[in-house]
Write a protein that holds these residues in place. Structure first.
Motif, PDB file in Angstrom:
ATOM      1  N   MET A   1      -7.433  -0.700  -2.035  1.00 18.93           N
ATOM      2  CA  MET A   1      -7.241  -1.174  -0.731  1.00 18.93           C
ATOM      3  C   MET A   1      -7.342  -2.394  -0.327  1.00 18.93           C
ATOM      4  O   MET A   1      -8.355  -2.720  -0.900  1.00 18.93           O
ATOM      5  CB  MET A   1      -7.725  -0.173   0.022  1.00 18.93           C
ATOM      6  N   GLU A   2      -7.106  -3.238  -0.361  1.00 12.60           N
ATOM      7  CA  GLU A   2      -7.382  -4.918  -0.028  1.00 12.60           C
ATOM      8  C   GLU A   2      -8.026  -5.650   0.222  1.00 12.60           C
ATOM      9  O   GLU A   2      -8.898  -5.634   0.345  1.00 12.60           O
ATOM     10  CB  GLU A   2      -5.713  -5.113   0.281  1.00 12.60           C
TER      11      GLU A   2
ATOM     12  N   SER B   1      -8.651  -3.891   9.363  1.00 19.42           N
ATOM     13  CA  SER B   1      -8.931  -2.114   8.723  1.00 19.42           C
ATOM     14  C   SER B   1      -9.171  -1.428   8.943  1.00 19.42           C
ATOM     15  O   SER B   1      -9.319  -0.379   9.089  1.00 19.42           O
ATOM     16  CB  SER B   1      -8.943  -2.554   7.172  1.00 19.42           C
TER      17      SER B   1
ATOM     18  N   TYR C   1      -1.540  -1.115   6.544  1.00 19.69           N
ATOM     19  CA  TYR C   1      -2.606  -2.018   5.963  1.00 19.69           C
ATOM     20  C   TYR C   1      -1.382  -3.599   5.540  1.00 19.69           C
ATOM     21  O   TYR C   1      -2.384  -4.249   5.585  1.00 19.69           O
ATOM     22  CB  TYR C   1      -3.313  -1.665   4.264  1.00 19.69           C
ATOM     23  N   ASP C   2      -1.016  -3.130   5.072  1.00 19.68           N
ATOM     24  CA  ASP C   2       0.474  -4.656   5.092  1.00 19.68           C
ATOM     25  C   ASP C   2       0.882  -5.229   5.740  1.00 19.68           C
ATOM     26  O   ASP C   2       1.105  -6.574   5.378  1.00 19.68           O
ATOM     27  CB  ASP C   2       2.527  -3.742   3.993  1.00 19.68           C
TER      28      ASP C   2
ATOM     29  N   ASN D   1      -2.197  -1.050  -5.159  1.00 23.11           N
ATOM     30  CA  ASN D   1      -2.578  -0.192  -3.105  1.00 23.11           C
ATOM     31  C   ASN D   1      -2.290   0.969  -3.248  1.00 23.11           C
ATOM     32  O   ASN D   1      -0.893   1.104  -2.966  1.00 23.11           O
ATOM     33  CB  ASN D   1      -3.130  -1.659  -2.695  1.00 23.11           C
TER      34      ASN D   1
ATOM     35  N   HIS E   1       0.934  -1.224  -0.208  1.00 18.54           N
ATOM     36  CA  HIS E   1       0.350   0.227   0.142  1.00 18.54           C
ATOM     37  C   HIS E   1       1.133   1.349  -0.081  1.00 18.54           C
ATOM     38  O   HIS E   1       1.841   1.799   0.533  1.00 18.54           O
ATOM     39  CB  HIS E   1      -1.113  -0.335   1.254  1.00 18.54           C
TER      40      HIS E   1
ATOM     41  N   LYS F   1      -2.449   9.018   2.589  1.00 19.27           N
ATOM     42  CA  LYS F   1      -2.199   8.614   0.533  1.00 19.27           C
ATOM     43  C   LYS F   1      -1.372   9.439   0.439  1.00 19.27           C
ATOM     44  O   LYS F   1      -0.443  10.563   0.396  1.00 19.27           O
ATOM     45  CB  LYS F   1      -3.598   9.396   0.871  1.00 19.27           C
TER      46      LYS F   1
ATOM     47  N   ASN G   1      -2.496   3.268   1.031  1.00 16.94           N
ATOM     48  CA  ASN G   1      -2.469   3.140   2.365  1.00 16.94           C
ATOM     49  C   ASN G   1      -3.579   4.562   2.066  1.00 16.94           C
ATOM     50  O   ASN G   1      -3.346   6.052   2.165  1.00 16.94           O
ATOM     51  CB  ASN G   1      -1.135   3.720   3.074  1.00 16.94           C
TER      52      ASN G   1
END
Length: 304
Positions: A88-89, A289, A301-302, A112, A67, A118, A114
């Protein structure tokens, strides 16, 4: 539907587009049109917005499963003609688009984002810095339903709407029911209201019952017939995340065994469908999330 062509953002926070092409909006009934949001003279409809596996349904170039955040550079396109999804995943609205892309076996690449931190270049694609956004050449389509409808128009095989206009209108009208369920779900998950499981059940049941009874009346495996259609794919992201209710409340909603039998069976069947199963995450990752969104977890997010 809006297609944005080479969006330019001026530093005085005024948004300008070199061109805006309004395509056919007859896909939506006027009664369920979202309230428009205006950036100067540019209209962006306010539908809700927010790792792929290579499979037999779609070929996905993994441009950036990581992300990307502020200070990053937008990855160069491998092919100007290839579809690119800004994602976004764990976003349910991106999820809708990914399902439609997979159902139509389309070749696309993913970047992807974040959403807490952003990248600056994202605002050149979407004036509000949201996902999903679908880039086709020098054009960008935003908002999940608009993207899904664009894909169904431009890539008609397999068709995801009924061929009968009346039935199609009926499916589109049910998007409004899904929207209400989404609103209730977000209130619960973000803990905007404190209620007992029974009270939440009472809130969810009217719209869940509408969907249950509609599918029962159709007498088919899916809303789309014997294969999933657009209505199935628009609804599924919330069905996949339904288990988040248990995580938040600590227990299931008190449903009787004979309540919502048809839609509960649909949920199990959808989860096993290859289009859905290939990108299934489940409620636990989605809730992480959410915790990132509300500041309970670091904005990574990763790490989910």
């Amino acid at each position: 539907m809006l297609i944005l062509n080479k969006l330019t953002i001026l530093r005085d926070k005024t948004y300008h587009f070199q061109s805006v092409i309004h395509l056919n909006r007859n896909l939506y009934k006027k009664s369920i049109q979202p309230k428009p949001v205006f950036f100067n003279k540019v209209k962006v409809t306010s539908h809700s917005s927010c790792r792929h596996k290579i499979n037999s349904f779609s070929t996905i170039s993994k441009m950036s499963l990581k992300h990307l955040g502020a200070g990053s550079e937008c990855p160069p396109k491998s092919d100007e003609k290839k579809l690119r999804l800004y994602s976004m995943e764990y976003c349910p609205f991106v999820h809708r688009v990914r399902l439609v892309l997979r159902a139509k076996n389309l070749d696309f690449e993913t970047v992807n984002i974040n959403l807490i931190n952003k990248p600056e270049w994202l605002f050149k694609l979407h004036p509000e810095g949201k996902v999903p956004a679908l880039e086709i050449g020098d054009k960008v389509i935003v908002e999940s339903l608009d993207i899904c409808n664009y894909l169904d128009q431009e890539y008609p095989n397999p068709p995801l709407y009924p061929s009968d206009p009346t039935q199609k209108e009926k499916d589109i009208a049910l998007f409004d029911v899904i929207g209400k369920l989404h609103g209730n779900f977000i209130d619960l998950v973000l803990k905007k209201e404190t209620k007992t499981p029974q009270e939440w059940k009472n809130i969810f049941m009217p719209n869940l019952t509408k969907l249950n009874d509609e599918l029962k009346q159709r007498g088919t495996t899916y809303f789309g017939g014997e294969t999933p259609g657009m209505l199935d794919y628009v609804l599924w992201p919330w069905a996949e995340r339904a288990g988040t209710v248990v995580i938040v409340l600590g227990e299931k909603l008190p449903l009787e065994s004979n309540e919502l039998e048809v839609i509960r069976k649909w949920r199990k069947t959808m989860q096993e469908h290859p289009v859905v199963a290939g990108i299934y995450h489940g409620p636990e990752k989605f809730y992480k999330s959410v915790q990132i969104k509300v500041g309970e977890l670091p904005p990574d997010y990763d790490a989910i």
